[in-house]
Design an enzyme around this catalytic site. Structure first.
Site, PDB file in Angstrom:
ATOM      1  N   ASP A 183       0.580   3.077   5.292  1.00 38.20           N
ATOM      2  CA  ASP A 183       0.715   2.613   6.696  1.00 38.20           C
ATOM      3  C   ASP A 183       2.037   3.292   7.106  1.00 38.20           C
ATOM      4  O   ASP A 183       3.075   3.584   6.508  1.00 38.20           O
ATOM      5  CB  ASP A 183       0.822   1.253   6.695  1.00 38.20           C
ATOM      6  CG  ASP A 183       0.759   0.851   8.012  1.00 38.20           C
ATOM      7  OD1 ASP A 183       0.207   0.943   8.904  1.00 38.20           O
ATOM      8  OD2 ASP A 183       2.236   0.064   8.412  1.00 38.20           O
ATOM      9  N   GLU A 212      -1.532   7.360   7.090  1.00 37.37           N
ATOM     10  CA  GLU A 212      -1.658   7.132   8.372  1.00 37.37           C
ATOM     11  C   GLU A 212      -0.293   7.961   8.999  1.00 37.37           C
ATOM     12  O   GLU A 212       0.742   7.092   9.036  1.00 37.37           O
ATOM     13  CB  GLU A 212      -1.532   5.837   8.845  1.00 37.37           C
ATOM     14  CG  GLU A 212      -1.815   5.351  10.190  1.00 37.37           C
ATOM     15  CD  GLU A 212      -0.957   4.177  10.785  1.00 37.37           C
ATOM     16  OE1 GLU A 212      -1.087   3.676  11.830  1.00 37.37           O
ATOM     17  OE2 GLU A 212      -0.183   3.903  10.135  1.00 37.37           O
TER      18      GLU A 212
END
Length: 732
Positions: free
Chosen positions: A411, A464
């Protein structure tokens, strides 16, 4: 009282009773003294304490009014001894003395911890069942190099940190203590006294593998037998399911809100219930993988798991660690890969977590210009600290090894790469070269990726990363960050913006659908329609589609058709597959009743069919990340808002023809060029009545004509449905 100075020094007794002795093992337990042994124990809850050795219990002398006891024994008199503790209410407890045991961490473990190369540190730090000298108990170990005292506390000692202070292994900054008699599900925390005698809030175990159910925050001992996995076939062959030459269609899931049990207080499903219901559903829908939003233990449900405190503990909200293993095993047995969101970009400042862990900025940077995310009010790991990098890398391996996870989606990578990420001028510090690149985070990400691919072949990492940072999904030895894939955030923003516009205006935004081809092969991309696109007032996917009800659903079907036929792996957040109307709410179930509606059911059928087509047609996935796998037929018909392209496999004759028509009109006699003669069978049409469409079609397919068009020697004449994607394959 003349014997008291011999049994214990007054200063030691006072320090033990006050919980401020710097070296409790130097005083407590058995110690040689004048040809015999002096045994000392701190039992503040006791009125009497006896040493059980030989045939006759030996009474210990209270040498401090707050519960320090001591006894002189002959040499050898402490062999195999136990303590009998008598409490004021008459309760009698017989215990083994934790302070009779020697240090447990070996020199190699200490060396690797100091060096920052202990890739299995979770097997050393934390709480681990042990049998020492035939005595069962739990060995606790925690890194807190700057603390004055660390104690294990829990119900077993009335949360009194004076009773079980730990031994400091000075060479590693690690505290350890073996506590006999404890076992599975023991609730515990660490009581830490910082420099200057400052008592910190009780801390959960940074390497704890189980935790109390939120909102409680203590760690729990996990001591069940090692899980015997039954997914050997999957593990031996998973590389072919996860690599860039394979079909990868990911169903992104938040465990707590996928489906709830209305008959039981509307509670979330458990891991075990998911092992039945979710697994069957994913198989039915044709997805190849599931991706779980973070499963790490986290205090605030509204963070969706992205503010974790227990990096090594699957959240207890849905069951035990072994329950989570059952879910993963069941998915593997049905041929579904498992990816988890992994959060190394930041952590919360909850008092029981890593923040100010030992009274210093142990895990985070001291300077807020390096150590605080303003957007999320969270803290940033000090990636330049050897022990912190080791902690995070070991955690990445932990999920792959202990839970057979197939991939880690990392993330907020952009927030790690840039020192000035979402910061105003003057609120960040440049690197040693004066730039804004976080060199320490770059080294960490490369190290983590190298370890994952070396230690667990067949596993995959996904970034990401929302900027144009180069070579995110290229190998480290070539100068890349080493990820296997990268989310294509640019594709998502452009295409979602396009399909959200009224079709009458789309001719002016035609490039939103074609621009991604200019960079589509610079990285190994995943095309994501993730949870981030259906929260914070953005609305649902279907809610962002323009027009009346018919047009909204046709638009969404066309969007999905466009997405599945484009190069790149696929990711769709739960609810999108049946056109969830509401924006996602973490505290409630998806609206499954919508499947009673033909239009919602039609979208669901389409997604299932897209997944099946994607998995069976090699041209749709083999060369996802290779320019050879895609060719425009016509990308310039902006006046009609029509695009046509080819998807190609390794075999150049393996060819799929795709036509997207993105206005609500039927186009008769629309000619496109094709590379070969033959009959082009219509294998999918998003306007089919099966999906809730108007059923404009091409009667099963069309024969190619010897009419050159679009640079090809052959062409086909089509009937284009409104707001649709049509897919053709040449027979033979």
């Amino acid at each position: 009282m003349r014997e008291i100075p011999i049994l214990i020094k007054p200063g030691d007794a006072d320090a033990l009773a006050a919980g401020r002795h710097s070296d409790p093992f130097a005083v407590l337990g058995p110690h040689p003294a004048n040809g015999g042994v002096v045994l000392r124990s701190f039992q503040p809850q006791a009125v009497e304490v006896f040493v059980l050795t030989g045939d006759t219990p030996i009474a210990m002398t209270r040498v401090h009014p707050d519960g320090v006891f001591a006894a002189r024994l002959p040499e050898g008199g402490t062999d195999g001894y136990r303590l009998r503790v008598i409490c004021p209410d008459g309760m009698i407890e017989e215990i083994d003395d934790p302070y009779r045991f020697p240090p447990q961490l070996g020199p190699l473990d200490i060396h690797l911890l100091v060096e920052g190369t202990h890739m299995r540190l979770y097997q050393i730090l934390g709480a681990h069942p042990r049998t020492i000298d035939d005595i069962e108990g739990v060995l606790f170990s925690v890194w807190a190099p700057n603390a004055e005292r660390v104690s294990v506390v829990g119900d077993f000692n009335s949360w009194d940190g004076r009773r079980h202070p730990m031994r400091l292994r000075h060479d590693a900054g690690v505290w350890e203590l073996f506590l006999p008699g404890l076992g599975h599900s023991t609730i515990y925390k660490y009581e830490i006294v910082a420099r200057g005698g400052v008592m910190l809030p009780l801390k959960a175990d940074p390497c704890g593998t189980w935790a109390e159910r939120s909102p409680k925050t203590a760690s729990k001992v996990w001591s069940q037998p090692k899980w015997q996995w039954s997914d050997a076939d999957w593990m031996q062959n998973r590389q072919r399911h996860n690599d860039r030459y394979s079909p990868v269609s990911i169903y992104e899931v938040h465990l707590g809100s996928w489906r709830r049990n209305p008959g039981d207080g509307n509670r979330p499903l458990t891991y075990l219930e998911m092992a039945d219901e979710l697994v069957d559903y994913v198989v039915e829908m044709g997805f190849t993988h599931v991706e779980f939003l973070p499963v790490h233990e986290h205090p605030f449900g509204g963070s969706w798991g992205y503010q974790p405190v227990g990096l090594f503990a699957p959240t207890s909200r849905y069951g035990s660690p072994d329950d989570f293993r059952v879910l993963i095993e069941r998915l593997h047995q049905r041929g579904i890969g498992v990816i988890i969101d992994w959060v190394s970009a930041h952590f919360p400042s909850d008092p029981h977590g890593l923040h100010w862990f030992d009274g210093t900025h142990l895990y985070e940077h001291q300077d807020p210009r390096l150590g605080v995310h303003r957007d999320w009010n969270t803290l940033i790991y000090n990636f330049g600290r050897t022990e912190v990098m080791n902690y995070l890398c070991a955690n990445a391996l932990y999920w792959l090894e202990e839970f057979h996870v197939d991939g880690l989606r990392v993330d907020a990578v952009a927030s790690m790469l840039y020192l000035d990420y979402s910061r105003d001028p003057g609120d960040w510090l440049p690197n040693r070269f004066g730039g804004n690149e976080n060199l320490e985070a770059i080294d960490f990400l490369r190290r983590m990726n190298q370890l994952v691919y070396a230690e667990h072949p067949g596993a995959v990492t996904i970034a990401e990363e929302s900027t144009a940072w180069p070579m995110v999904s290229r190998p480290v030895h070539l100068g890349g960050l080493g990820f296997g894939f990268k989310w294509n955030m640019g594709w998502m923003h452009d295409t979602l913006d396009y399909f959200s516009k009224d079709p009458i205006h789309r001719r002016y935004h035609h490039d939103d659908l074609t621009f991604a081809q200019l960079y589509a092969y610079h990285e190994n991309f995943v095309l994501p329609l993730s949870h981030d696109e259906v929260v914070h007032g953005k609305g649902s996917l279907i809610g962002r589609m323009p027009g009346d009800d018919w047009q909204r659903f046709a638009n969404l079907r066309a969007y999905f058709g466009f997405m599945w036929m484009q190069p790149g792996k696929k990711l769709l957040f739960m609810g999108g597959e049946f056109a969830q109307e509401r924006e996602w709410n973490v505290d409630s179930s998806l609206d499954w009743h919508l499947l009673d509606s033909p239009r919602h059911r039609g979208v669901s059928r389409l997604v299932a069919d897209l997944n099946r087509l994607y998995r069976t047609e090699a041209a749709l996935y083999q060369l996802d990340n290779d320019q050879r796998g895609f060719a425009w037929i016509d990308c310039n018909d902006r006046d009609n808002s029509v695009l046509s392209w080819l998807r190609l496999g390794v075999d150049p004759h393996d060819c799929i023809v795709v036509v997207g028509s993105f206005t609500p009109v039927v186009r008769e006699g629309y000619r496109i060029g094709v590379p070969e003669s033959g009959f082009y069978r219509e294998i999918l049409n998003t306007d089919s009545e099966w999906y809730g469409g108007s059923n404009v079609h091409n009667n099963g397919g069309v024969e190619a004509e010897d009419i050159p068009w679009h640079g090809h020697s052959w062409s086909i004449l089509l009937r284009l449905p409104p707001l649709s994607v049509s897919v053709f394959k040449r027979d033979g």
